[in-house]
Design an enzyme around this catalytic site. Structure first.
Site, PDB file in Angstrom:
ATOM      1  N   SER A  38       2.518  -9.239  -0.140  1.00 36.57           N
ATOM      2  CA  SER A  38       2.126 -10.465  -0.834  1.00 36.57           C
ATOM      3  C   SER A  38       0.728 -10.400  -1.437  1.00 36.57           C
ATOM      4  O   SER A  38      -0.080 -11.294  -1.240  1.00 36.57           O
ATOM      5  CB  SER A  38       2.210 -11.639   0.164  1.00 36.57           C
ATOM      6  N   ASN A  41      -0.957  -8.374  -7.603  1.00 37.85           N
ATOM      7  CA  ASN A  41      -1.050  -7.223  -8.538  1.00 37.85           C
ATOM      8  C   ASN A  41      -1.876  -7.602  -9.764  1.00 37.85           C
ATOM      9  O   ASN A  41      -2.652  -6.812 -10.277  1.00 37.85           O
ATOM     10  CB  ASN A  41       0.305  -6.813  -9.106  1.00 37.85           C
ATOM     11  N   CYS A  42      -1.651  -8.843 -10.203  1.00 37.57           N
ATOM     12  CA  CYS A  42      -2.271  -9.286 -11.451  1.00 37.57           C
ATOM     13  C   CYS A  42      -3.786  -9.371 -11.327  1.00 37.57           C
ATOM     14  O   CYS A  42      -4.498  -9.399 -12.330  1.00 37.57           O
ATOM     15  CB  CYS A  42      -1.708 -10.652 -11.852  1.00 37.57           C
ATOM     16  N   PRO A 275      28.544  -8.359  -3.489  1.00 36.66           N
ATOM     17  CA  PRO A 275      28.247  -9.790  -3.295  1.00 36.66           C
ATOM     18  C   PRO A 275      27.284 -10.094  -2.147  1.00 36.66           C
ATOM     19  O   PRO A 275      26.728 -11.190  -2.094  1.00 36.66           O
ATOM     20  CB  PRO A 275      29.626 -10.415  -3.031  1.00 36.66           C
ATOM     21  N   TYR A 278      21.523  -8.903  -3.164  1.00 43.04           N
ATOM     22  CA  TYR A 278      20.854  -9.519  -4.324  1.00 43.04           C
ATOM     23  C   TYR A 278      19.714  -8.599  -4.751  1.00 43.04           C
ATOM     24  O   TYR A 278      19.226  -7.786  -3.958  1.00 43.04           O
ATOM     25  CB  TYR A 278      20.298 -10.891  -3.944  1.00 43.04           C
ATOM     26  N   ALA A 279      19.271  -8.732  -5.993  1.00 44.59           N
ATOM     27  CA  ALA A 279      18.109  -7.945  -6.435  1.00 44.59           C
ATOM     28  C   ALA A 279      17.289  -8.796  -7.395  1.00 44.59           C
ATOM     29  O   ALA A 279      17.850  -9.605  -8.167  1.00 44.59           O
ATOM     30  CB  ALA A 279      18.555  -6.651  -7.108  1.00 44.59           C
TER      31      ALA A 279
HETATM   32  P1  FAD Z   1       6.229  -5.566  -6.676  1.00 40.44           P
HETATM   33  O1  FAD Z   1       5.351  -6.760  -6.697  1.00 40.44           O
HETATM   34  O2  FAD Z   1       5.693  -4.303  -7.247  1.00 40.44           O
HETATM   35  O3  FAD Z   1       6.692  -5.289  -5.210  1.00 40.44           O
HETATM   36  C1  FAD Z   1       7.565  -4.239  -4.901  1.00 40.44           C
HETATM   37  C2  FAD Z   1       7.211  -3.706  -3.514  1.00 40.44           C
HETATM   38  O4  FAD Z   1       8.336  -3.055  -2.986  1.00 40.44           O
HETATM   39  C3  FAD Z   1       6.106  -2.673  -3.562  1.00 40.44           C
HETATM   40  O5  FAD Z   1       5.004  -3.087  -2.776  1.00 40.44           O
HETATM   41  C4  FAD Z   1       6.751  -1.414  -2.989  1.00 40.44           C
HETATM   42  O6  FAD Z   1       5.871  -0.680  -2.146  1.00 40.44           O
HETATM   43  C5  FAD Z   1       7.900  -1.986  -2.184  1.00 40.44           C
HETATM   44  N1  FAD Z   1       9.021  -1.057  -2.035  1.00 40.44           N
HETATM   45  C6  FAD Z   1       9.651  -0.361  -3.015  1.00 40.44           C
HETATM   46  N2  FAD Z   1      10.660   0.359  -2.498  1.00 40.44           N
HETATM   47  C7  FAD Z   1      10.682   0.112  -1.163  1.00 40.44           C
HETATM   48  C8  FAD Z   1      11.485   0.594  -0.096  1.00 40.44           C
HETATM   49  N3  FAD Z   1      12.492   1.434  -0.301  1.00 40.44           N
HETATM   50  N4  FAD Z   1      11.211   0.159   1.149  1.00 40.44           N
HETATM   51  C9  FAD Z   1      10.193  -0.726   1.370  1.00 40.44           C
HETATM   52  N5  FAD Z   1       9.408  -1.188   0.395  1.00 40.44           N
HETATM   53  C10 FAD Z   1       9.649  -0.783  -0.853  1.00 40.44           C
HETATM   54  N6  FAD Z   1       2.600  -9.963 -14.410  1.00 40.44           N
HETATM   55  C11 FAD Z   1       2.297 -11.133 -14.999  1.00 40.44           C
HETATM   56  O7  FAD Z   1       3.192 -11.956 -15.212  1.00 40.44           O
HETATM   57  N7  FAD Z   1       1.016 -11.453 -15.362  1.00 40.44           N
HETATM   58  C12 FAD Z   1      -0.016 -10.594 -15.147  1.00 40.44           C
HETATM   59  O8  FAD Z   1      -1.177 -10.910 -15.454  1.00 40.44           O
HETATM   60  C13 FAD Z   1       0.277  -9.351 -14.557  1.00 40.44           C
HETATM   61  N8  FAD Z   1      -0.711  -8.461 -14.349  1.00 40.44           N
HETATM   62  C14 FAD Z   1      -0.422  -7.284 -13.727  1.00 40.44           C
HETATM   63  C15 FAD Z   1      -1.451  -6.374 -13.504  1.00 40.44           C
HETATM   64  C16 FAD Z   1      -1.194  -5.178 -12.888  1.00 40.44           C
HETATM   65  C17 FAD Z   1      -2.300  -4.213 -12.681  1.00 40.44           C
HETATM   66  C18 FAD Z   1       0.133  -4.871 -12.453  1.00 40.44           C
HETATM   67  C19 FAD Z   1       0.426  -3.570 -11.756  1.00 40.44           C
HETATM   68  C20 FAD Z   1       1.160  -5.745 -12.675  1.00 40.44           C
HETATM   69  C21 FAD Z   1       0.890  -6.968 -13.323  1.00 40.44           C
HETATM   70  N9  FAD Z   1       1.918  -7.881 -13.562  1.00 40.44           N
HETATM   71  C22 FAD Z   1       1.616  -9.067 -14.182  1.00 40.44           C
HETATM   72  C23 FAD Z   1       3.311  -7.583 -13.207  1.00 40.44           C
HETATM   73  C24 FAD Z   1       3.682  -8.160 -11.845  1.00 40.44           C
HETATM   74  O9  FAD Z   1       2.752  -7.770 -10.905  1.00 40.44           O
HETATM   75  C25 FAD Z   1       5.068  -7.672 -11.461  1.00 40.44           C
HETATM   76  O10 FAD Z   1       5.974  -8.130 -12.426  1.00 40.44           O
HETATM   77  C26 FAD Z   1       5.515  -8.184 -10.096  1.00 40.44           C
HETATM   78  O11 FAD Z   1       4.632  -7.771  -9.094  1.00 40.44           O
HETATM   79  C27 FAD Z   1       6.911  -7.673  -9.784  1.00 40.44           C
HETATM   80  O12 FAD Z   1       7.289  -8.102  -8.531  1.00 40.44           O
HETATM   81  P2  FAD Z   1       8.350  -7.247  -7.675  1.00 40.44           P
HETATM   82  O13 FAD Z   1       8.547  -7.959  -6.396  1.00 40.44           O
HETATM   83  O14 FAD Z   1       9.508  -6.939  -8.519  1.00 40.44           O
HETATM   84  O15 FAD Z   1       7.618  -5.859  -7.443  1.00 40.44           O
END
Ligand code: FAD
Length: 561
Positions: A38, A41-42, A275, A278-279
């Protein structure tokens, strides 16, 4: 109900918290292979730039807080290796000890995010070529900056690349931005990107456009970035931000359907082809709200909302995802750049009929001190005026306009609705005719046939085209400072008196600085029987669309002191 969630950041953490709010009884386990959950990233670029000084502020929830507040069983440094769909269980590895174990589920939510793209370029795996995705990546880059870096190369002119350029500039570093395409920001149209390019250049960033990186080499503690034709940039380190690809290995191994874009295929309820699984988030393919085509749109807002939707459905509340329109916003030095819906390029690719306008209103009432220009491009359907997209650049007031347009797109509104939007106004915060209303007025004038419009690209290169007269209706002082090649000047306020100077047998392409005076000129000339066209966005848009033909210092909206 036993719910397992893979990935503990944007989508995964949202799903976990929502799940708990819907069920106190459920067993919810959150697996995260990294050490943190949690986190924001942004916010990562802003810690590198010392804008956010307290690193802990980026960690929105710790595992302990997640346990205390939501009773979630958080397992960090724990990777889910494989899904056994028949048995409904996953194989898990504790990264620190290597211990493997199985965990069963009733429902599984995947939110594994995306991985930075690393093209096959010699030297790309060297320690001085860094990417930014996680807190650990951020720490590495900040250490490199704080170690006294003087010169950095950022590769990729997308949103993250630009945020890095902006933040790295806080230290007075020499920054090179390298982009393979002939322009930055591929999600917006080139004439809008041009405005941002000019701004970046004015802040001392060295832009290398249309130059794919050929290789990296480390020598004497420095990194050499080799561009095509043996051009080289020697620097302390490089940040590679050339896009991301969905993390789909778990889904692929489990035989879940993958869509044509390479993202995990889900239905409107965020359910995969299984089913019980989810992703959500960056890993999934979404439906583009405008084109209805499958798309990858990796944004935090989408991941958070999808996490919530998936949890709703897991716990029996039918909740639908509407599709993604890709509303993005980024701050680059003094400018804010935002877009929502489809770009012109995307509409062309999708074969969707569109009309476009450009306008340059001020962010708030001109009479109130501190007004600055907004550059506004609106795309809409020529059939019914439905709004298809917008791109907005300015110093102030961009965020509120893009959000209004984003909502208008979601509500299926038209340019006629924009005319009628009742928006907040006080002199320092808006305008009685807000830029959003103005966009509606301009577009509906065209649809109602009050004004024929054309674009910078329609102006003939050959100044001597006998059938066209290009008319500049700005003041003679403005005209002398620079104009469209071959244009004649009749200032608007002299137009009625000098109308006889204009040929009746030619098309008149009329422009002013931004499009408003030329619209008035259009009305005068049209009602006097002349065939007249307004060059949308006037000289400002002409200069950003065809910089090889004309240039003006005002292309980049200025901060008013
Ligand atoms: P993530 O937040 O990346 O989380 C995925 C997590 O899953 C990771 O921590 C990874 O370690 C974990 N994981 C993967 N595979 C496994 C596994 N097999 N087992 C256990 N854990 C696993 N978006 C915006 O809308 N506005 C912004 O200003 C913006 N700025 C950004 C700046 C940066 C530098 C970055 C990198 C991204 C930015 N984004 C922004 C994009 C945004 O952060 C992502 O769209 C968002 O975090 C995606 O969420 P997620 O849950 O899909 O993936």
């Amino acid at each position: 109900m036993k719910l397992l969630i893979v990935g503990g950041v944007a989508g995964g953490a949202s799903a976990a918290a929502r799940g708990r709010r819907l069920s106190e009884q459920a067993e919810i386990v959150l697996f995260e292979k990294g050490p943190y959950i949690s986190y924001a990233n942004c916010g990562l670029p802003y810690y590198i730039g010392h804008v956010i000084e307290d690193r802990n502020k980026l960690l929105v929830f710790t595992p302990e807080q997640m346990k205390k507040r939501f009773n979630i069983d958080v397992r960090t440094s724990t990777e889910v290796l494989r899904i056994e769909r028949q048995e409904k269980r996953v194989e898990v590895k504790k990264i620190d000890t290597g211990e493997l174990y199985m965990e069963s589920y009733d429902k599984l939510i995947l939110s594994p995010g995306a991985e930075p793209i690393k093209p096959l370029i010699p030297g790309i795996d060297g320690t001085k070529v860094m990417t930014l995705r996680s807190v650990q990546d951020m720490d590495k880059i900040r250490v490199a900056v704080d170690a006294g870096a003087r010169k950095v190369t950022v590769i990729g002119g997308g949103y993250i690349g630009l945020e890095m350029v902006d933040n790295l500039s806080n230290f007075g570093l020499e920054i090179h931005l390298v982009e393979m395409l002939p322009r930055i920001m591929p999600l917006i149209d080139p004439e809008i990107a041009f405005i941002v390019q000019e701004h970046i250049k004015s802040r001392g960033v060295q832009l290398h456009l249309g130059k794919p990186v050929q290789g990296f080499k480390e020598a004497e503690g420095r990194l050499v970035v080799r561009l095509h034709r043996y051009e080289e940039i020697e620097c302390n380190f490089a940040v590679l931000s050339v896009g991301v690809k969905p993390s789909t290995s778990l889904a692929v191994k489990a035989g879940l359907d993958i869509g044509p874009t390479g993202g995990i295929k889900v239905d409107d309820y965020m359910r995969t082809s299984d089913p019980d699984i989810y992703a959500v988030g960056d890993a999934v393919e979404v439906k583009d709200f405008i084109t209805s085509r499958p798309a990858l749109i990796p944004l935090a807002g989408l991941a958070n909302r999808q996490g919530r939707i998936a949890a709703d459905n897991v716990f029996g509340r039918a909740s639908k995802f509407r599709g993604a329109q890709g509303t993005v916003i980024v701050k680059v030095f003094d400018l804010t750049v935002a877009s929502t819906g489809a770009s012109e390029i995307k509409l062309k690719e999708a074969g969707i009929a569109y009309e476009k306008i450009y306008l340059h209103p001020t962010n708030h009432a001109q009479f109130y001190p501190g007004a600055s220009d907004i550059r506004f491009k609106l795309l809409y359907s020529p059939e019914d005026g439905r709004i298809l997209g917008a791109q907005i650049v300015g110093v102030d007031g961009v965020d509120k306009r893009v959000d209004v347009i984003a909502m208008a797109i979601q509500a299926g509104m038209t340019v006629f609705d924009l005319e009628e939007c009742e928006l907040a106004y006080a002199p320092q915060l808006g305008a009685a005719k807000d830029p959003v209303n103005m966009a509606g007025f301009v577009a509906s004038n065209i649809l109602k046939g009050d004004c024929n419009t054309l674009f910078a690209s329609d102006v003939p290169v050959d100044e001597q085209n006998p059938n066209i007269l290009v008319l500049d209706v700005r003041t003679s002082k403005e005209y002398q400072q620079g104009t469209v090649p071959g244009a004649v000047n009749i200032p608007l306020d002299e137009l009625r008196a000098r109308i006889g100077e204009l040929p009746k047998d030619k098309k008149i392409y009329c422009f002013c600085r931004a499009g408003l005076r030329s619209y008035i000129a259009n009305r005068i000339l049209k009602q006097n029987g002349l065939e007249v066209y307004n060059i949308s966005g006037g000289y400002l848009t002409f200069c950003s669309s065809r910089p090889e033909m004309a240039y003006c210092d005002e292309i980049v909206p200025k901060k008013v002191k």
